[in-house]
Design an enzyme around this catalytic site. Structure first.
Site, PDB file in Angstrom:
ATOM      1  N   ILE A  40      68.283-137.434-110.801  1.00 45.80           N
ATOM      2  CA  ILE A  40      69.531-137.502-111.157  1.00 45.80           C
ATOM      3  C   ILE A  40      70.407-136.402-110.848  1.00 45.80           C
ATOM      4  O   ILE A  40      71.419-136.646-110.802  1.00 45.80           O
ATOM      5  CB  ILE A  40      69.075-137.410-112.756  1.00 45.80           C
ATOM      6  CG1 ILE A  40      68.219-138.757-113.305  1.00 45.80           C
ATOM      7  CG2 ILE A  40      70.687-137.480-113.622  1.00 45.80           C
ATOM      8  CD1 ILE A  40      67.843-138.310-114.705  1.00 45.80           C
ATOM      9  N   GLY A  44      72.005-125.056-108.971  1.00 47.91           N
ATOM     10  CA  GLY A  44      71.451-123.699-108.233  1.00 47.91           C
ATOM     11  C   GLY A  44      70.093-123.336-108.833  1.00 47.91           C
ATOM     12  O   GLY A  44      69.120-122.657-107.958  1.00 47.91           O
ATOM     13  N   MET A  45      69.713-123.601-109.911  1.00 49.90           N
ATOM     14  CA  MET A  45      68.331-122.976-110.333  1.00 49.90           C
ATOM     15  C   MET A  45      67.476-124.130-110.904  1.00 49.90           C
ATOM     16  O   MET A  45      66.153-123.826-111.067  1.00 49.90           O
ATOM     17  CB  MET A  45      68.558-122.156-111.665  1.00 49.90           C
ATOM     18  CG  MET A  45      69.097-122.901-112.962  1.00 49.90           C
ATOM     19  SD  MET A  45      68.978-121.555-114.408  1.00 49.90           S
ATOM     20  CE  MET A  45      69.140-123.001-115.625  1.00 49.90           C
ATOM     21  N   ASP A 165      80.238-122.635-122.308  1.00 49.92           N
ATOM     22  CA  ASP A 165      80.543-123.458-121.223  1.00 49.92           C
ATOM     23  C   ASP A 165      81.071-124.797-121.353  1.00 49.92           C
ATOM     24  O   ASP A 165      80.561-125.668-120.699  1.00 49.92           O
ATOM     25  CB  ASP A 165      79.407-123.448-120.163  1.00 49.92           C
ATOM     26  CG  ASP A 165      79.934-123.539-118.704  1.00 49.92           C
ATOM     27  OD1 ASP A 165      80.977-123.539-118.303  1.00 49.92           O
ATOM     28  OD2 ASP A 165      78.944-124.235-118.129  1.00 49.92           O
TER      29      ASP A 165
END
Length: 380
Positions: A40, A44-45, A165
């Site tokens: 999906i 970056g991690m 965030d």
């Protein structure tokens, strides 16, 4: 101060989850349970994969960390990434609200990679939906979705969790209007140590995508982060920082663009630190004045001038949608009269009927008195 909720505390005891590691008590994956279907998304991690849970016969989303080879050839993960990943899974799992994706299982694959499964979201991001609206009227049609975001964040704040965030990209709107706040990887839990605040986790920012999430000196996404986040003042980040993020989302809903923008992350962060966002009505004069006032207050540079938390902001949005008074907006006498009439149509109609009847009666009495007076004058 220790967390009052032990379930929210990380149980990772080792920085590396290689083969044979206990993984801080993580349950080993039941071999063959999850049948891969499709990837999906990838960051970056980690990555998110659509899988079939063969135990229950349903599709779920499985999120796992991306590993990198260790010196001995085994998968190795940094202590910070593992801790953050486990915190994200556990925090999200503890936030049982219809506006937050439910977590089903947290476990560890045979190679030591941690993973967790969650509900598959069928829908699109609020960012995509906002981008498709041609005008203010279209964007205002998404105000109820924004209200649902405020409800989810208000619940999190009540549980002592700060998202850090908040942005349209981290909001998913389902096929039937359900709205979910996702990506709690930067969440801060009241009473717990904050790894992102450690000096060793504060790399210098150089360039970068202004829309990407930063993790380090400045925590969050530059275009939506509060001044205290942009300064890297981790100790000052609290519920009011999330309020700023919600205000930035409302600003974009009204104006079609975020309050700050630029070519790079450092450029946007400089704007956040040095300039107040423009008042909404300067950017879009046709915006509803009450909503503009709400956004302006949420985006105040000083945390103390903002709403104390998402619950207060939610109350303002609800008041606007329900036709009640919004505290952030100063009403004129004429506006207050029009609002009273709009909210009390039946009572206003009844009063108007009584006044009209009184005027008619007074006119009849006056007419009768004049007729009688003329009759007496004629008789004399």
């Amino acid at each position: 101060m220790a967390s009052s909720d032990p379930a929210l505390e990380p149980t990772m005891a080792s920085p590396s989850l290689g083969p044979g590691a206990k993984g801080g008590g993580l349950v080993p994956e039941h071999g063959g349970r999850y049948l891969p279907r499709d990837e999906i998304g990838r960051g970056g991690m980690g990555r998110v994969e659509l899988v079939l849970d063969q135990h229950l016969g349903r599709e779920v989303a499985l999120k796992e960390l991306l590993t990198r080879p260790g010196l001995d050839g085994s998968p190795a993960l940094s202590a910070g990434l593992v801790t953050r990943f486990l915190r994200e899974a556990r925090v999200t799992g503890q936030l049982e609200h219809q506006g937050i994706v439910p977590v089903y299982e947290l476990g560890q694959r045979s190679d030591g990679t941690p993973y967790y499964t969650m509900r598959r979201i069928r829908g699109r991001s609020l960012a995509a939906l906002l981008g498709e609206q041609p005008d203010l009227a279209g964007r205002l049609g998404l105000l109820t979705s924004f209200r649902h975001v405020c409800e989810a964040v208000a619940y999190a704040h009540d549980r002592g969790v700060i998202h850090r965030d908040l942005k349209p990209e981290n909001v998913m709107v389902g096929e039937f209007g359900e709205t979910l706040v996702v990506d709690w990887g930067l969440a801060k839990v009241r009473g717990e140590p904050d790894d992102a605040g450690e000096p060793s986790a504060r790399p210098a920012i150089s360039g970068g995508d202004s829309q990407a999430t930063l993790d380090g000196h400045a925590i969050g996404t530059p275009r939506y982060m509060s001044p205290e986040q942009a300064r890297g003042d981790v100790a000052a980040i609290d519920e009011r920082s999330d309020v700023y993020g919600l205000g930035a989302m409302l600003f974009e809903l009204l104006s079609g663009k975020p309050p700050h923008d630029g070519k790079s992350a450092i450029d946007v962060i400089r704007q956040v630190l040095e300039h107040d966002p423009r008042p909404v009505l300067e950017v879009v004069p046709d915006a509803p004045r009450e909503l503009a006032a709400i956004a302006d207050r949420a985006l105040a540079r000083a945390p103390g001038a903002r709403y104390a938390d998402a619950t207060e902001l939610l109350a303002e949005i609800a008041a606007y949608q329900d036709g009640r008074r919004v505290d952030a907006y100063e009403y004129s006498s004429g506006e207050l009269l029009r609002r009273f009439v709009a909210r009390n149509k039946a009572a206003t109609a009844a009063v108007a009927s009584v006044l009209l009847a009184a005027l008619v009666a007074a006119a009849l009495v006056l007419g009768s008195w004049r007729s009688e007076r003329r009759a007496r004058a004629d008789a004399e």
